[in-house]
Enzyme design. Structure first.
Site, PDB file in Angstrom:
ATOM      1  N   CYS B  16      88.081 145.559 100.395  1.00 61.18           N
ATOM      2  CA  CYS B  16      86.745 146.096 100.156  1.00 61.18           C
ATOM      3  C   CYS B  16      86.680 147.613 100.184  1.00 61.18           C
ATOM      4  O   CYS B  16      87.525 148.297 100.757  1.00 61.18           O
ATOM      5  CB  CYS B  16      85.768 145.620 101.228  1.00 61.18           C
ATOM      6  SG  CYS B  16      85.734 143.869 101.474  1.00 61.18           S
ATOM      7  N   GLY B  42      88.651 147.060  95.246  1.00 59.36           N
ATOM      8  CA  GLY B  42      88.099 145.724  95.007  1.00 59.36           C
ATOM      9  C   GLY B  42      87.460 145.660  93.649  1.00 59.36           C
ATOM     10  O   GLY B  42      86.497 146.381  93.393  1.00 59.36           O
ATOM     11  N   ASN B 119      83.851 146.506 105.374  1.00 60.99           N
ATOM     12  CA  ASN B 119      85.266 146.593 105.026  1.00 60.99           C
ATOM     13  C   ASN B 119      86.058 146.282 106.280  1.00 60.99           C
ATOM     14  O   ASN B 119      85.902 146.956 107.294  1.00 60.99           O
ATOM     15  CB  ASN B 119      85.592 147.999 104.499  1.00 60.99           C
ATOM     16  CG  ASN B 119      87.065 148.162 104.164  1.00 60.99           C
ATOM     17  OD1 ASN B 119      87.757 147.177 103.919  1.00 60.99           O
ATOM     18  ND2 ASN B 119      87.542 149.384 104.153  1.00 60.99           N
ATOM     19  N   GLY B 120      86.864 145.255 106.210  1.00 63.69           N
ATOM     20  CA  GLY B 120      87.653 144.871 107.378  1.00 63.69           C
ATOM     21  C   GLY B 120      87.679 143.369 107.533  1.00 63.69           C
ATOM     22  O   GLY B 120      87.444 142.631 106.576  1.00 63.69           O
ATOM     23  N   TYR B 259      99.627 152.794 100.045  1.00 64.80           N
ATOM     24  CA  TYR B 259      99.231 152.109  98.825  1.00 64.80           C
ATOM     25  C   TYR B 259      97.736 152.066  98.545  1.00 64.80           C
ATOM     26  O   TYR B 259      97.305 152.274  97.417  1.00 64.80           O
ATOM     27  CB  TYR B 259      99.771 150.676  98.869  1.00 64.80           C
ATOM     28  CG  TYR B 259      99.389 149.837  97.693  1.00 64.80           C
ATOM     29  CD1 TYR B 259     100.058 149.972  96.480  1.00 64.80           C
ATOM     30  CD2 TYR B 259      98.334 148.925  97.758  1.00 64.80           C
ATOM     31  CE1 TYR B 259      99.699 149.204  95.379  1.00 64.80           C
ATOM     32  CE2 TYR B 259      97.986 148.153  96.659  1.00 64.80           C
ATOM     33  CZ  TYR B 259      98.665 148.298  95.488  1.00 64.80           C
ATOM     34  OH  TYR B 259      98.317 147.553  94.401  1.00 64.80           O
ATOM     35  N   SER B 302     101.518 152.996  91.277  1.00 67.66           N
ATOM     36  CA  SER B 302     101.547 153.296  92.706  1.00 67.66           C
ATOM     37  C   SER B 302     102.832 153.970  93.158  1.00 67.66           C
ATOM     38  O   SER B 302     102.847 154.662  94.163  1.00 67.66           O
ATOM     39  CB  SER B 302     101.300 152.021  93.513  1.00 67.66           C
ATOM     40  OG  SER B 302     102.201 151.023  93.081  1.00 67.66           O
ATOM     41  N   ASP B 364     109.279 152.141  94.104  1.00 72.77           N
ATOM     42  CA  ASP B 364     108.035 151.363  94.217  1.00 72.77           C
ATOM     43  C   ASP B 364     107.482 151.569  95.623  1.00 72.77           C
ATOM     44  O   ASP B 364     108.179 152.017  96.529  1.00 72.77           O
ATOM     45  CB  ASP B 364     108.302 149.875  93.941  1.00 72.77           C
ATOM     46  CG  ASP B 364     107.046 149.160  93.444  1.00 72.77           C
ATOM     47  OD1 ASP B 364     105.947 149.769  93.468  1.00 72.77           O
ATOM     48  OD2 ASP B 364     107.160 147.998  93.021  1.00 72.77           O
TER      49      ASP B 364
END
Lengths: 490, 490, 490, 490
Positions: B16, B42, B119-120, B259, B302, B364
């Site tokens: 989130c 998200g 968020n969490g 990330y 990423s 990566d």
């Protein structure tokens, strides 16, 4: 990361991508894969027509390939059975977003169904259309492509292939075409080969596509270009090559290498990848327009390969000083006026930590109207850049394209109306430089541009390689109107 | 270019992003801008709740922010009037894609409307829910967040703020929250500060957001973090800070730097941008795991900053050897089996011209299941790479996250089940190396990890900083079931 | 032909129809059939909940039963497996069209899922809701029905059935209910039996429905009414009857016979069909209010049976002097002002040939606001009627209903505000007569109304058979507000 | 109440209704009203084209007029500006539900836009189409109407009106047409006037419509029929009448009076309302086929006027013994097999109380396949009828219609394949009678049918008043195929 910039209204936009497959079960699924790989050539609409031996099936819709032909719409693919199919991705031109303009166009001719997908622009379409309508043809769309269908339907030849060739001989301009008929697949390229078209094989299956990246994604091997002026007829896995036009020196579009094509596509005429060409442009630019600076920053994504080339040639470190969001829809909320001007950050945001206190070289692929350049230079200064030197990976864009690229009219092209000094001033950069015309050809591996250039570079040079009938008619009409006004005023 | 990877099923996924604005007309438009900037956290659903002084207004929908709150849906924003609003972007967990789980959640409490964006993850939500249902609470969703609302509604305190704090004291786990009530906006962060939350100002208006990039895009200035264990009450443009919990040493999530966060966000605890941290990780990796090679290639997007860091430290040229398409929808056609395995190229395609004949270092950010790594190594070999050396910008991911990140179960985590040698073998690389745990902390500017680490690194270390009640209950139930089975078998 | 009038905004509207089936595979399909037959009781939304032994499944949508559960949406039915199911059709009240108010309502209680479909109105729902919210219940809808669910959830009894009965004992007003739980189906009717509910069998399967016509359409046999104050528990095909309330004299709604019920339903208390009752009303009206005329014309469709009765009793020929279109959607184009007033003809059009030059008796079921009557009388005159005598098949509607019928407030009821003479004048008829109250009871087979009438006729008489707590609270609040205003003004 | 039966698959179905308006601002809103009144002539799709002096605007959609042009779609009407417009309602024929077949059809001809709405059927459309395609015309639809457009486009005349007349002279069959061009509105009717078309005025505005009821609903006055073979050109409010065809004796469709037209429409050739004609048919039937019975019951809605006529003539009471639901969608749930056969009650349900113990006369308008009659007779017996006597308000339907009515092939017409006795047996009635052919003409006010009948009654008599080219071609092809088979078999 490096696909062309889909939603930037300050970029020239390729209008279409095409893909065809023959001799493979479920050809439509393969076409969907290929179109996905060509999505950067047109995001507004996508369509596929297949032929199953008895019936033609077409599904066309506004939106991305992955939306129209996704798992949620798995039936969309199932409803397109057959071992031959062609497809198309396109931009919608203003006012013409109607579904009836989405390709492949399809018509029932006396010889049976005929589907056509077109990349390019017919430059005498209007004049031909007027004549066809006057004699009783009824058009379904406003697309120039439909002209080819009607010319085919009205041809006096008695086989579909010859009717089609007869039609092509009457059109001028740029066209790469993939058609599906009851007989199989037809693919061809205009005599100058202005728009690209490549041939591949996936096992025995025959594939044609606008770019080699679509062959990669569809698991096919690159065989060769469809040559300028070549027309191939594919029946199952058999290929028959025709040369219906008098031979001419080819003039493929040079802007494909600057911006349109995906970097992982092969720049066929240059013998290496588009990425390598762009890096070479960046290196050439570093030699032509060096500057003392701390870091090289691309305007992502289209400026990135040239920026890597510039950085490697100059020895100045390459850094991601601008971060781009890829979640942009076409449009976005219109917040209050106060909030609106922040809009540019929706797509590009400064990486302040890297930019602050630095002298930067900013690399972009081209300048069209100049609106984005201005905002990005400002964004760099707001983030603390002490100097901003803009370097452009193409010569000044001074002329509209009439061969299938959506260009603003000349009056809106920055380089058509301002000197280098004025442009530098306009975008508020510390310095500004474009690669030279010869430099661009050097990056393609040639010595210089030459009298008879190997590519169409009309957007830079103004030298159009074909007659522009409709454009001439328009200008004549304008002049007559002006004349009448003048006379009326006297 | 460098936003996190939205559609990769071989990545850990942040669940989130949240954003709130108070004291500004048309707060919802600002929230929409902010959520757009948090879209990488998200992509499945987005929602906004505003309060106009009289009524609460909510719009929630599946899909991207730019689709739900776009120009085409301009009414969506107009239908959210008021000077205070909060919003949320989320992933949908399997089977729970229902709109009723999309946040902000909203309830009419006795003190009036209450909207909450979270968020969490609450790690004792199930146990609390059972107790609440047993005594007559009726849940509308399967979301752990709803537990907080019911606890608030059932609290014996007599003001909404105290009821809410009373509720928070009963939950354990990770939470950054933004709420809107009739009184204004409330924002808070769990005692360990596991998930991020920052505070900004746009003029007088107060903004809270998961990351600083959302402040940038919304035209706001970064003020400071909401501190771990802090709860702020915002009335109009006034901020009131509370500390309702006993103080503890913070443990922000370290994976945000590896990330989750956008590279142009500020890594607050490290005092510089996430991009800079990732470059430092890459440089550290170059020192820890050097290799003789021709080019450094990121797995985009990423892996890109770490690859630049690796290249600069090692002196090996950075090249875009893999091109990524950003047009991926969530799902795509399921072509015939024969065609299916080509699927990976829909997103990543080799830039053959660059790769052929080269020894490459592939960078990566992490390895989760290992499925993508395997395919990408193969793709590099197919494109002609002579050696492929994989370097990973995080330590091995060996443990699931219970704090709001969508992790596969332990049995599916490659590093939890294989040695380095086995992993190297599995992905068929010539060599494989992960950054060391100490190296990761070094890249954050610390000397080493330390006994009481400054961050939550449970996914690497297995050291969870909180009790995991529901997880413990699940394990107990599994053991009991096993015991019964054993006994029954005897 | 004779179903009640769905879209007339000048009619009282029943708010709901309910249907349940137990002990039959594919119960939901049967419920869909039954709801279709009850469509005249509510056209705005429909929903079904089924239970398959493990899970509950619900599908609810705005629109007609035949749209929501049609062949095109065959999956809608397939997605509702199980041998027990209940369903609901409803009108949406203004501003509350939200899907979350569409029934069956569903909640996860501590004893498992609980689905409820309700016809009627809880007249102390607001007061109960305030109390529940104050102590921590969170409501999902604005529906009075949800109150029953929360009372059930919060009851201290330890079995779902007793909790539910405990809840019912706290509510007042009108309710016929069908519920589905993990144990089976529960159906019940309030102590006065204000709203109807009948019991049937289709083979062994147990069916409950608002009207017998739904039994017919679902292929079931009528067994008996669920009696006022009765609660039945159905497990598979077994029925268990409970009498949880102290016995009271029943008071079923008399308006069901005048207008709400389908003419082919059984008027249970009168021992014959609703059609026969309406014909008897028409005959009684002919005796009470005879007139010399050429033809009897119904206002279709609801006035038709009474018109046939009037014609047969009076010997005046029955003719279709008004033709009704059944293609009306809810709303229609808003043409220019000039065109707008023609609107009434969209639904009703004069059959000029029959009407011209005739003295007509016009039969309608009731007059609510009087707007339609006025227009229809005018339409008859425009078509050439020489005299228009209006006869109404119910006594004057002077009072709002608080038991589940959508009535305008008293100030808008024509008969509450005007004398018979004034009404005659208002609708511009040559004469106007309503059936007498005693006449209405006679048509039901009784001698006269009686002191303790056998039916609820509050809309005519103003004698409400229950306490109206919320209404009393509203009036008290209005009086207090008025008092304060008066005091403030002094 | 008495509109024709929209969803009965055992009825012949009119294929279209048309409406045009000229000389009134907001013509499209008026067309929408008119189409609503013609909805019984086609419920599957509706469309309107308007011309605003500069541009043509078209909106076409599947569904009811009230859905497509409702308040919710108010923009649909606003997007159709102009003072001239035409519209169309239609049934979709199997497999051809595609939107491109929905009318008005529109084409850009050399003289500008041309919109056409057609009721009827061109009986040489296939042969003409083959010829047009062979010479280069491209069809957009599978509609016979498009043939007229292409013939117009390809005509050698130099004005649109003459081109259009030239086209009409090449087509055979039945057509009532309303067109909109840049010049105004054109309306015409084939030489035999098979399909109806009437002319009205609303103030100065000129209206044309399939039936007079549409004039009523649109607030217009009936002026006269467009006569068979007449073509009118309307410019603003001016009407110009043309007679382009050699005069022939008219043959309007007699089935319009039996079933298609709304009962409140004027039966122009009979000089009174369709309702009066149907009542006269019922009365005639009572004289021709009397029976001793207790009650007369219509199969609603289409049998109702004839039933009233039968009841009045015979003195047997008229009763609503069958109640019809008007909420039927096109299709409905497919429940389990066990449940399925109850399906008929979804539309028609017995009013048991009235039917039980009675000898009944059942009146229906026609018998096509006989499937519904069979079920309804059974339903009456199940409800307790002691005798069921079926009386049909038209002669036996023995022949398909080729003039715009959707008829099953001859092999499926009950009366084409069975004697009266067999039919009586098939539907299991106690007796069955059809009105005689002469009786039908008597009900229209004529003495008898006559040698040269005043109407087209081919569905009863088999006497088709025109050549049927395509049908003849089809039969020839079938015979040739049969011949080849026979030869091959030898």
């Amino acid at each position: 990361m490096l696909t062309t910039n889909p939603f930037d209204d300050d970029k020239l936009r390729e209008e279409c991508g095409i893909f065809g497959a023959s001799g493979v079960d479920g050809a439509a699924a393969l076409v969907a894969l290929g179109l996905h790989a060509l999505q950067h050539r047109g995001q507004e609409a996508a369509g596929i027509t297949s032929f199953d031996g008895d019936h033609f099936h077409t599904h066309r819709a506004m939106g991305l390939v992955g939306e129209t032909f996704s798992q949620q719409n798995e039936e969309a693919i199932r409803a397109l059975p057959g071992s031959v199919a062609c497809g198309h991705v396109r931009y919608a031109t203003t006012g013409e977003t109607a579904l009836r303009n989405v390709q492949p166009l399809f018509a029932e001719l006396s010889e049976g169904g005929f589907a056509i997908a077109h990349n390019g622009n017919i430059s005498n379409a209007l004049r031909l259309r007027q004549e066809l309508v006057r004699t009783g043809s009824i058009f379904q769309s406003t697309s120039d492509t439909e002209t080819i269908i009607h010319l085919t339907a009205r041809s006096n030849y008695d086989q579909l292939l010859y009717k089609f060739i007869d039609a092509l001989k009457r059109v001028e301009g740029a066209y790469s075409l993939v058609c599906v008929t009851r007989e199989g697949m037809i693919a061809c390229r205009d005599p100058l080969g202005i728009r690209p078209l490549v041939l591949g094989r996936r096992g025995d299956a025959v594939i044609v596509a606008s770019e080699t990246v679509a062959l990669d994604v569809a698991g096919a091997e690159f065989i060769r270009e469809i040559e300028p002026g070549e027309l191939i007829v594919v029946k199952g896995t058999e290929i028959e090559s025709h040369r219906p036009f008098p031979p001419r020196a080819p003039r493929p579009c040079i802007f494909e290498y600057v911006y349109f094509s995906r970097p992982d596509s092969r720049a066929v005429s240059a013998g290496r990848s588009v990425y390598a060409v762009r890096k070479a442009i960046g290196a050439q630019l570093a030699m032509e327009a060096p500057v003392e600076a701390d870091i090289v920053i691309p305007v992502p994504d289209s400026g990135t390969p040239a920026a890597i080339g510039y950085a490697q040639e100059s020895g100045i470190p390459f850094e991601l000083g601008i971060i781009r969001s890829h979640y942009m829809g076409r449009t976005f909320i219109q917040p209050t006026d106060e909030i609106r001007h922040e809009g540019v950050r929706l797509k590009h945001n400064a990486n302040r930590d890297i930019v602050a206190g630095k002298r930067i070289v900013l690399i972009d692929d081209s300048i069209v109207r100049g609106t984005t350049s201005h905002k990005i230079v400002q964004m760099m200064r707001d983030a603390g850049a002490t100097e901003v030197h803009m370097r452009i990976a193409s010569p000044p864009t001074k002329n509209p394209c009439f061969y299938g690229v959506d260009t603003p009219e000349k009056a809106k092209l920055l380089a058509a109306n301002k000197s280098l000094e004025q442009m530098t001033d306009h975008i508020k950069a510390d310095s500004l430089a474009f690669i030279s015309m010869d430099g661009l050809y050097k990056a393609l591996g040639e010595a210089a541009r030459g009298e008879e250039p190997s590519h169409c570079d009309a957007c830079f040079s103004g030298e159009y390689p074909t007659t522009l009938t409709d454009q001439r008619d328009r200008e004549t009409a304008d002049q007559l109107a002006l004349l009448e006004e003048t006379e009326a005023a006297e």
